[in-house]
Design a protein around this motif. Structure first.
Motif, mmCIF file in Angstrom:
data_model
loop_
_atom_site.group_PDB
_atom_site.id
_atom_site.type_symbol
_atom_site.label_atom_id
_atom_site.label_comp_id
_atom_site.label_asym_id
_atom_site.label_seq_id
_atom_site.Cartn_x
_atom_site.Cartn_y
_atom_site.Cartn_z
ATOM 1 N N ASP B 52 0.858 -1.188 0.000
ATOM 2 C CA ASP B 52 0.000 0.000 0.000
ATOM 3 C C ASP B 52 0.898 1.243 0.000
ATOM 4 N N ILE B 53 0.424 2.313 -0.630
ATOM 5 C CA ILE B 53 1.254 3.527 -0.680
ATOM 6 C C ILE B 53 1.584 4.020 0.731
ATOM 7 N N GLU B 74 -1.083 12.177 4.538
ATOM 8 C CA GLU B 74 -0.714 12.531 3.165
ATOM 9 C C GLU B 74 -0.764 14.039 2.968
ATOM 10 N N GLY B 76 -0.120 15.286 -0.282
ATOM 11 C CA GLY B 76 -0.611 15.460 -1.644
ATOM 12 C C GLY B 76 0.385 14.921 -2.648
ATOM 13 N N THR B 77 -0.029 14.974 -3.900
ATOM 14 C CA THR B 77 0.787 14.460 -4.986
ATOM 15 C C THR B 77 1.667 15.569 -5.534
ATOM 16 N N GLY B 79 3.303 16.128 -8.797
ATOM 17 C CA GLY B 79 3.183 15.448 -10.080
ATOM 18 C C GLY B 79 3.442 16.330 -11.288
ATOM 19 N N VAL B 117 6.672 10.575 -10.231
ATOM 20 C CA VAL B 117 5.599 11.242 -9.491
ATOM 21 C C VAL B 117 5.774 10.859 -8.032
ATOM 22 N N ILE B 119 4.244 10.905 -4.020
ATOM 23 C CA ILE B 119 3.197 11.171 -3.033
ATOM 24 C C ILE B 119 3.912 11.583 -1.750
#
Lengths: 245, 245
Positions: B52-53, B74, B76-77, B79, B117, B119
């Motif tokens: 899992d991330i 988290e 955010g991304t 990207g 990318v 996370i």
């Protein structure tokens, strides 16, 4: 939903929860997939190698709604290793193969299903301006009631629910309501939006006072309804506060 | 920082902004990379195909701090297609190749740099409990002042700044402060944490009243300092409100 080629990042997708408000219902756009069973999906797709992730979400949004410059915000990463069940994977890859026999299937060298990680976004659009558009994988694409969602593929229901949760958190704080209404609206329309999103009644007098005290609305002429004296005022968000797109 | 093999998702990484509070400074963990120039990086790495991330972020956190069950969320991304400059890419891939000649370099079939990318997550740890650990790519790994960051690779400075922004938003709202203090703390220590995170003074009486009015703290015995009469009380977050890990 999505199709991958060598132009795309292999295991990464975006999905969009696109909200609109209509007749006291908060709606979102879903595709009914071309499958025997009734299975629905959020609009989404792979990310191009040269494309910013947010631009991929904007592209999906434009493909499905025909509009640009709408409110769009990241919901978060959906990255559980097992977020795609074997059954959903079979159904979806079979459909993709039928429609696009030349496209690389989403499997690895060992013929196992490929894991996909998705970055989810939510968008707020003016329901009146959007006619959802289907793509090849879809039997149809339309607005559905966010309180009565059909069976959805992968973890798309969780994404929709997360979208609703974040919208509730932000409707007030980030003044997002104007993105779900036409440019001008009556106090009653605004109250109905709040009641729908928060799923509870707001007493009319309190609501009007609370909103006007925020000093964020501009009062315009009355809405023309035939009977001038009873017509409600129209409001809009003060132009310096606009947060569209 | 990271190394990729076929066990990993090709173009996806996680990075962690790990905050600790010490001597009125909000600190974060950085690696000084084994490069001629002084270039620093956030702890991070590739994501395993079966992982899992969020578990990838937890793994990185454990590798670098030796602790588990800490507050992790988290951010955010990250990207953007051009988030890694050609110069940073050259520096980093050269270093990786020297250290691990057998590992697949992060380039595509056309010998172009591979897009990554990331996370980003932020974590809150008790400074006293953590000794940052370096990995092979690092000359050193240590705590750095979040207000005085050195030159960082890729878009890691943006991640650190986003982490600080989100921490400010959430310190109060999500009662995160206890994750940055020892289990028990004085009112003065708590106030110093607030003053550091928000970078402004809080008048002592107001601060104490505001915090006590929230009804979230439990008062314990006085801190032993030798002079009992002047000793400050110790507090801790009420156990039913704990949000650790």
């Amino acid at each position: 939903m999505f199709l991958k080629s060598s132009k795309h990042i292999p295991q990464l997708t975006v999905d969009c929860v696109i909200f609109g408000f209509h007749h006291k219902k908060l709606k979102l756009i879903l595709s009914k997939l071309k499958l025997e069973k009734d299975i629905y999906a959020l609009p989404g797709g792979f990310v191009l190698q040269e494309e910013d992730i947010e631009d991929a979400a904007k592209r999906v949004l434009f493909e499905r709604t025909g509009i640009e410059d709408v409110y769009l915000e990241e919901l978060g990463t959906f990255g559980r290793a097992n977020r795609i069940s074997d059954e959903d994977f079979q159904l979806f890859s079979h459909l993709a193969k039928e429609l696009y026999p030349d496209v690389e299937p989403p499997i690895n060298e060992k013929n196992q299903k490929m894991r996909l990680v998705s970055i989810a976004y939510y968008a707020l659009v003016d329901f009146e301006k959007v006619i959802p558009k289907k793509i090849d994988l879809d039997e149809s694409c339309d607005w559905y009631d966010s309180q009565d969602l059909p069976h959805m593929i992968f973890d798309h229901r969780e994404m929709a629910e997360k979208g609703l949760e974040v919208l509730r958190d932000n409707l007030d704080k980030k003044l997002l309501f104007n993105n779900l209404l036409s440019e001008t609206f009556t106090m009653r329309e605004l109250q109905e939006l709040y009641e729908t999103v928060y799923d509870k009644p707001f007493p009319a007098n309190n609501f009007q006072k609370k909103i006007l005290d925020l000093n964020i609305l501009e009062r315009l002429d009355k809405k023309f309804t035939g009977a001038k004296s009873k017509a409600p005022y129209l409001y809009r968000l003060k132009s310096n506060l606009s947060n569209k797109g």
